[in-house]
Scaffold this active site. Structure first.
Site, PDB file in Angstrom:
ATOM      1  N   ARG A 106      44.340 -22.492 -30.263  1.00 38.92           N
ATOM      2  CA  ARG A 106      44.117 -23.169 -31.434  1.00 38.92           C
ATOM      3  C   ARG A 106      42.578 -22.959 -31.576  1.00 38.92           C
ATOM      4  O   ARG A 106      41.756 -22.895 -30.894  1.00 38.92           O
ATOM      5  CB  ARG A 106      44.640 -24.572 -31.679  1.00 38.92           C
ATOM      6  N   ASN A 108      38.957 -24.211 -33.082  1.00 35.31           N
ATOM      7  CA  ASN A 108      38.028 -25.536 -32.636  1.00 35.31           C
ATOM      8  C   ASN A 108      36.984 -25.570 -33.473  1.00 35.31           C
ATOM      9  O   ASN A 108      36.787 -25.259 -34.547  1.00 35.31           O
ATOM     10  CB  ASN A 108      37.928 -25.427 -31.274  1.00 35.31           C
ATOM     11  N   ASP A 202      30.474 -31.028 -25.151  1.00 36.24           N
ATOM     12  CA  ASP A 202      31.139 -30.973 -26.198  1.00 36.24           C
ATOM     13  C   ASP A 202      30.581 -30.370 -27.508  1.00 36.24           C
ATOM     14  O   ASP A 202      29.873 -29.461 -27.282  1.00 36.24           O
ATOM     15  CB  ASP A 202      32.043 -32.380 -26.478  1.00 36.24           C
TER      16      ASP A 202
END
Length: 295
Positions: A106, A108, A202
């Site tokens: 997917r 991001n 992140d």
């Protein structure tokens, strides 16, 4: 190294959101709005920094990232494609499919560069089949990097000569030479190696001094690094999973931080009660402007 969170710079929980996977905060300086996504709840949120009210648009699909795209419009990276969102009507207009033939992947995190090109990555945890893409205002899509696990935080140095990209699963942040005119990348090297740590890089942002701020998933903090990759400051957070950060506010001196609750056990939630909420930290450090997609 200093603890950035101090009595005169108070970390504020500005929205009790309890998001599953809050991500990708984007500052709209014109309207004093902070856009951010709740990926698995299919929501694009719009937080008004003046009224402290939050509304959301259900876009009907997993939404990994957004960027400003002109008046009352965002560009979004959905599960397997890009789309525009009209922030007045809520209408979603598909643009292009990406990796639709890869069901385990997917899309991001994403962000626009100063030239108005939208950069976004894909992910497949545990497998090196994620990639990085650049979508240009003329409608062309360019494959920029392959062999990633979770393509994540991205940003540019103030002089636009360096591009940063996090690969969360590999616990690394890479730096590349960046050609602002052509949008090309070269000379990939490891900027930050966190493989000895128990947390994961992140989302990230770069400030006007060229320092890189990284939200540390499972690390209870945001860490500031200098351009040499040395830790120079740390913001402790009351949540286990900070997910991304960006500068906003009137003077671009407020650090906004999204967080996540997804995957936490009941016991972990008890220790991390505010997981999924939106936080803000006033600083004396100025961020870089947010750039629009110019297509």
């Amino acid at each position: 190294m200093s603890v950035i969170n101090s009595p005169q710079y108070k970390l504020n929980n500005i929205l009790t959101a309890r998001a599953r996977l809050g991500e990708c905060p984007v500052w709209d300086s014109t309207h004093k709005l902070l856009y951010w996504v709740d990926i698995y709840n299919h929501r694009v949120n719009q937080f008004n920094s003046v009224t402290e009210q939050n509304i959301f648009f259900d876009v009907g699909d997993v939404v990994g990232s957004v960027a400003l795209a002109g008046a009352n419009r965002l560009i979004m990276a959905l599960r397997h494609g890009l789309a525009f969102l009209d922030t007045q009507s809520g209408e979603v207009t598909p643009i292009i499919q990406v990796e639709a033939d890869m069901p385990d992947n997917r899309l991001n995190d994403g962000k626009c560069d100063p030239q108005g090109r939208f950069w976004f990555g894909s992910m497949c945890p545990g497998k090196t089949q994620g990639s990085l893409y650049r979508y240009d205002p003329d409608g062309s899509l360019h494959l920029m990097e392959t062999g990633l696990t979770i393509s994540n935080g991205l940003g540019w140095s103030p002089d636009q000569k360096t591009f940063y990209l996090a690969d969360s699963d590999q616990q690394r942040i890479y730096a590349y030479n960046f050609d602002a005119q052509t949008g090309n990348l070269s000379d990939r090297r490891i900027f930050l190696d966190l493989t000895s740590e128990s947390f994961y890089p992140d989302g990230l942002t770069v400030d006007s001094e060229g320092h890189i701020w990284v939200a540390m998933w499972d690390g209870w903090c945001v860490i500031r690094f200098n351009p040499q990759g040395e830790e120079i400051g740390r913001i402790p957070l009351p949540v286990q999973r900070p997910s991304c950060c960006t500068f906003g506010g009137e003077d671009l001196q407020t650090l906004y931080i999204t967080t996540a609750s997804v995957g936490l056990s009941e016991k972990e939630i008890e220790k991390s009660f505010y997981s999924g909420d939106l936080f803000a930290l006033p600083t004396e450090i100025t961020g870089l402007p947010t750039y629009d997609f110019l297509g």
